[in-house]
Design a protein around this motif. Structure first.
Motif: not given
Length: 252
Positions: A236-252
Motif C-alpha cells: 500500500l505504501g509503494s502504491l501511494l509513492l507510485f501514485a504521487i510520483i506518477s502524478d508529478e510526472i504527468l503534471r510536468k
C-alpha cells in the motif's frame, strides 16, 4: 495524519456512552453515542483547523500531534482493552443491516458521496474550499475568509472520520482503541490515486471513490492470496509513492 486516531477515539467514546446504560431505549443510546463520538471527532478537527488557520502551523505537524493526542486519549479512556456493551440496535442497523440485498453501509457511503459532490461543485462553500486549496493568498484577496473556511474543512474531515468510526464500531461490536490502525495510509492513497493534488486545489469525489474501491480491491486480493498484513502495508505504501510520483510526472 490524525484520521485513524480520530476513528479510534470515536469508537471508544461511543462505546463508553452506549455501554453506560443510562437509558433502556437502545435507539436513544445509539443516537446519543453517535452524537458524542462524532462530536469529539469534530472537536479534534476544529483543533487541527484552528492551529493551521490562526497559528500558521504546518498541517503535517498539527495532525501528527493530534494523532498522538487522540490515540493516547483512546487508550487511556479504554484502558487499552475493548469496551463491550454496544446496543444490538446499532450493530444490527449500521453493522450488518441491509435494505433488500444492499447493505446500509453502502447506502450511507453513496449518500455521503453525493452530498459532498454537490457541496464541492454546486455551492459557494465548495468553491471557497477549491480557491483556498489552490491559492490561499488569491482567495483572501478575493474576499474569502480563509481562516473560517479552513477550520470548517478540518471540522468536516473530523466528522467524516468520526462517522467512519461509528460504522466500524457497529461492525466489530465493541469500542476498539486501535480501530483506525492503517486507515491514514489507505485514505491518503485513495485520495491521491483518485486525482487529488497533495498540495491542494485539485481533486474530485468520483475519483476518490474509485481510488477507495481500488485500494479495497487490492486488499481483498491480497487477503485471498494469504499475504501477511506487514507485506500489505508495504504494498500500500509503494502504491501511494507510485501514485504521487506518477502524478508529478504527468503534471510536468
Amino acid at each position: 495524519l490524525s484520521i485513524g486516531s480520530i476513528v479510534a477515539l470515536t469508537s471508544v467514546v461511543l462505546a463508553l456512552v452506549t455501554s453506560s446504560g443510562f437509558s433502556p431505549n437502545e435507539v436513544i443510546l445509539t443516537m446519543t453515542g453517535i452524537m458524542a463520538g462524532v462530536g469529539v471527532a469534530g472537536l479534534v478537527g476544529f483543533v487541527n483547523g484552528a492551529a493551521v488557520a490562526y497559528f500558521r502551523v504546518a498541517p503535517f505537524i498539527v495532525t501528527l500531534a493530534t494523532m498522538g493526542i487522540a490515540a493516547g486519549l483512546a487508550l487511556n479512556l479504554s484502558g487499552g482493552t475493548p469496551i463491550w456493551g454496544i446496543p444490538t440496535f446499532m450493530t444490527n442497523v449500521f453493522g450488518s443491516g441491509s435494505i433488500g440485498r444492499v447493505p446500509i453501509v453502502f447506502i450511507i457511503m453513496l449518500f455521503a458521496s453525493v452530498v459532498m459532490f454537490i457541496l464541492m461543485n454546486q455551492t459557494p462553500l465548495g468553491r471557497y474550499f477549491w480557491a483556498i486549496g489552490g491559492n490561499e493568498s488569491a482567495a483572501i484577496l478575493s474576499g474569502i475568509n480563509s481562516k473560517k473556511y479552513t477550520i470548517l474543512a478540518y471540522v468536516l474531515c473530523g466528522c467524516f472520520a468520526g462517522f467512519t468510526g461509528v460504522l466500524l464500531t457497529a461492525r466489530v461490536g465493541s469500542g476498539e482503541p486501535v480501530l483506525g490502525t492503517g486507515l491514514m495510509l489507505q485514505a491518503m492513497a485513495a485520495a491521491v490515486m483518485g486525482g487529488t493534488k497533495v498540495g491542494g486545489g485539485e481533486g474530485n469525489i468520483p475519483g476518490v471513490l474509485l481510488g477507495a474501491f481500488f485500494i479495497t480491491l487490492v486488499g481483498n486480493v491480497m487477503n485471498l492470496a494469504n499475504i501477511g498484513s506487514y507485506t500489505q502495508m508495504f504494498v500500500l505504501g509503494s502504491l501511494l509513492l507510485f501514485a504521487i510520483i506518477s502524478d508529478e510526472i504527468l503534471r510536468k
